[in-house]
Design an enzyme around this catalytic site. Structure first.
Site, PDB file in Angstrom:
ATOM      1  N   LYS A   1       0.720  -1.517  -0.233  1.00 32.29           N
ATOM      2  CA  LYS A   1       0.015   0.233   0.219  1.00 32.29           C
ATOM      3  C   LYS A   1       0.879   1.389  -0.358  1.00 32.29           C
ATOM      4  O   LYS A   1       1.473   1.373   0.517  1.00 32.29           O
ATOM      5  CB  LYS A   1      -0.939   0.178   1.739  1.00 32.29           C
ATOM      6  CG  LYS A   1      -1.956   0.751   1.301  1.00 32.29           C
ATOM      7  CD  LYS A   1      -2.902   0.730   2.126  1.00 32.29           C
ATOM      8  CE  LYS A   1      -4.038   1.929   2.591  1.00 32.29           C
ATOM      9  NZ  LYS A   1      -4.795   1.864   3.525  1.00 32.29           N
TER      10      LYS A   1
ATOM     11  N   SER B   1      -9.948   1.967   2.713  1.00 37.28           N
ATOM     12  CA  SER B   1      -8.835   2.605   1.121  1.00 37.28           C
ATOM     13  C   SER B   1      -7.426   1.769   0.428  1.00 37.28           C
ATOM     14  O   SER B   1      -7.140   2.136   0.405  1.00 37.28           O
ATOM     15  CB  SER B   1      -7.919   3.340   2.564  1.00 37.28           C
ATOM     16  OG  SER B   1      -7.390   2.682   3.838  1.00 37.28           O
TER      17      SER B   1
ATOM     18  N   SER C   1     -11.202  -0.522   6.283  1.00 36.12           N
ATOM     19  CA  SER C   1      -9.595  -0.896   5.522  1.00 36.12           C
ATOM     20  C   SER C   1      -8.696  -1.533   4.540  1.00 36.12           C
ATOM     21  O   SER C   1      -8.361  -1.594   3.425  1.00 36.12           O
ATOM     22  CB  SER C   1      -8.520   0.787   5.271  1.00 36.12           C
ATOM     23  OG  SER C   1      -8.903   2.238   4.989  1.00 36.12           O
TER      24      SER C   1
END
Ligand code: GLN
Length: 474
Positions: free
Chosen positions: A63, A138, A162
């Site tokens: 990420k 996210s 997330s």
């Protein structure tokens, strides 16, 4: 054999038997990215270098909010464009030492604020199960990459859901470890008392293997906890006979898609047949979760994001005309251009909650309710080994459907924020599909530092249900 379609444990087995070389795995995954990432858009940028494969040469997507030395990290934001960290996050360091191959930065909502990956400065990621759908957020890029075989493993971060919500939307396994189980050193902070890094994987075994690598105490993170790290794969072999699992009634209320409800109920039946015992329970403060989370998370974010002012990190924008002073104008201009609308909304909400005169009514009140939410869990975990319910009230929604309605976006985090507020570990494992063939996720929660319980239950379920064998058609 399509190597990109295999799991980490299958690939590691093949390497051990000397049937394949690490380079072949890397080539297969890179080729897969070349072919389909134009449709999925899971990655913001790729790492073109050829990493030295170590004992665990598995391609992994990271990420875009974890610091990697000499490589750009932008948190999905314009404001951090060009930022290269001077050090590796502890998780990155551990992965490099294990020999994992870091193949690129996956897309995310800007500063991890969002539930759809639509808030990324770099554009939305698409759900591999339906390219007109969001992958969740996210960590949407990480979950989509794993689901689409564009990575064997991925790392995400979870502040309010997330990791778990995108895992649920993309039909993969995602774990938010206990707060303190994985070091946050080098994770770009959103809400420091809630943030936790965790694994996203194709199946439960891979998820356990990845947690083995990243978990553990770190003296660079004062909130990491000095407890031994078990071999999580050992937990997979234990059965669920006699386990006592609670079903919180607050997780089956209005707003829950009937298809999600049926899939979760069916999963309960599977575990019941394997000898687990279920009982209806109550988490009475669940209804305050969203309000509490959005007060605490935005307050911490407004403070954490104050450092992006054009001085030390990323972009710098000078004003055309001097209004206050060249320096103050530079701060304003950089933040105005650098942050997207959702991040600005959160900074304003958080600044308001923390401001004098409102602090007691919002932030302080939020902290008190947080304790009540945590007490609900503590009470139940005296009698129960785990709790089970849906990860998200719906399956993946259409791109564009909720972007202009922040409240409906916030409300979709109803089942995930409580685990962050109370610090407990929680895992999402696929539990079926809707009639549109969109994945559904089952959430399992356990007491602090009992990730083994999550793996044990999730693995027993996965092996009976076999949902993880299904692949999106791309
Ligand atoms: N969707 C939640 C939010 O927008 C959670 C985000 C996260 O876990 N990083 O705040």
């Amino acid at each position: 054999m399509e190597l990109h379609a295999l799991t980490a444990h299958e690939l590691l087995g093949l390497i051990q038997e000397k049937k394949i070389a690490p380079k072949e795995i890397l080539d297969a995954v890179r080729e897969r990215i070349q072919t389909i990432d134009k449709d999925v858009k899971a990655y913001i940028r790729l790492n073109e270098s050829r990493p030295d494969p170590g004992p665990c040469p598995i391609p992994i997507g990271i990420k875009d909010n974890m610091c990697m030395v000499d490589q750009e990290t932008t948190c999905g934001s314009h404001i951090l464009e060009g930022f290269k960290a001077p050090y590796d996050a502890t998780v990155i360091d551990k992965l490099k030492r294990s020999g994992a191959m870091l193949i690129g930065n996956t897309n995310m909502d800007e500063f991890a604020m969002g539930s759809s990956t639509e808030n990324s400065f770099f554009g939305a990621t698409r759900n591999p199960w339906g390219l007109d759908r969001v992958p969740g957020g996210s960590s949407g890029g990480s979950a989509a990459a794993v689901a689409a075989d564009e990575a064997i493993w991925a790392i995400g971060s979870d502040t309010g859901g997330s990791i778990r919500q995108p895992a649920s939307f993309c039909g993969v396994v995602g774990l938010k470890p206990t707060y303190g189980r994985v070091s946050r050193y080098g994770l770009i902070a959103f809400a420091s008392s809630l943030d936790q890094i965790g694994p996203i994987a194709k199946d439960v075994t891979d998820c356990a293997l990845l947690l083995n690598i990243i978990a553990g105490y770190d003296n660079l993170d004062s909130t990491s906890v000095d407890l031994p790290v078990p071999d999580y794969t050992k937990a997979l072999k234990k059965d669920v006979k006699g386990l006592k699992i609670g079903i919180p009634k607050e997780y089956f209320v209005e707003g829950l898609d009937p298809q999600v409800k049926d899939a979760v109920r069916a999963a309960v039946k599977v575990l019941e047949d394997k000898g687990a015992r279920f009982e209806d329970v109550s988490l009475p403060h669940t209804e305050y979760g969203i309000a509490t989370y959005y007060i605490i998370a935005t307050s911490e974010a407004s403070s954490n994001l104050a450092r992006y002012d054009g001085v030390q990190y990323g972009i710098r924008e000078l004003a055309q005309k001097v209004r206050k002073s060249p320096l103050l104008d530079m701060y304003d201009e950089t933040r105005d251009i650098g942050f997207g609308p959702e991040v600005k909304r959160r900074i304003m909400l958080g600044t308001y909650s923390l401001s004098s005169g409102y602090y007691d009514a919002y932030y302080l009140k939020g902290l008190k309710v947080r304790t009540l939410i945590k007490n609900d869990f503590d009470k139940l975990f005296k009698d129960f080994d785990a709790l089970i319910g849906p990860t998200s009230p719906t399956t993946a929604f259409k791109i564009g459907d909720r972007v202009n309605d922040p409240l409906s976006m916030y409300l979709s985090d109803i089942y995930t924020v409580s685990a962050n507020l109370s610090g407990i570990p929680a895992l999402s494992v696929p539990c079926g599909f809707s009639k549109e063939k969109l994945p559904i996720g089952l959430q399992i929660m356990a007491k602090p530092f009992d990730e083994e319980m999550l793996f044990r239950i999730a693995y027993a379920y996965e092996q009976s249900a076999q949902w993880h064998k299904q692949k999106p058609k791309l």
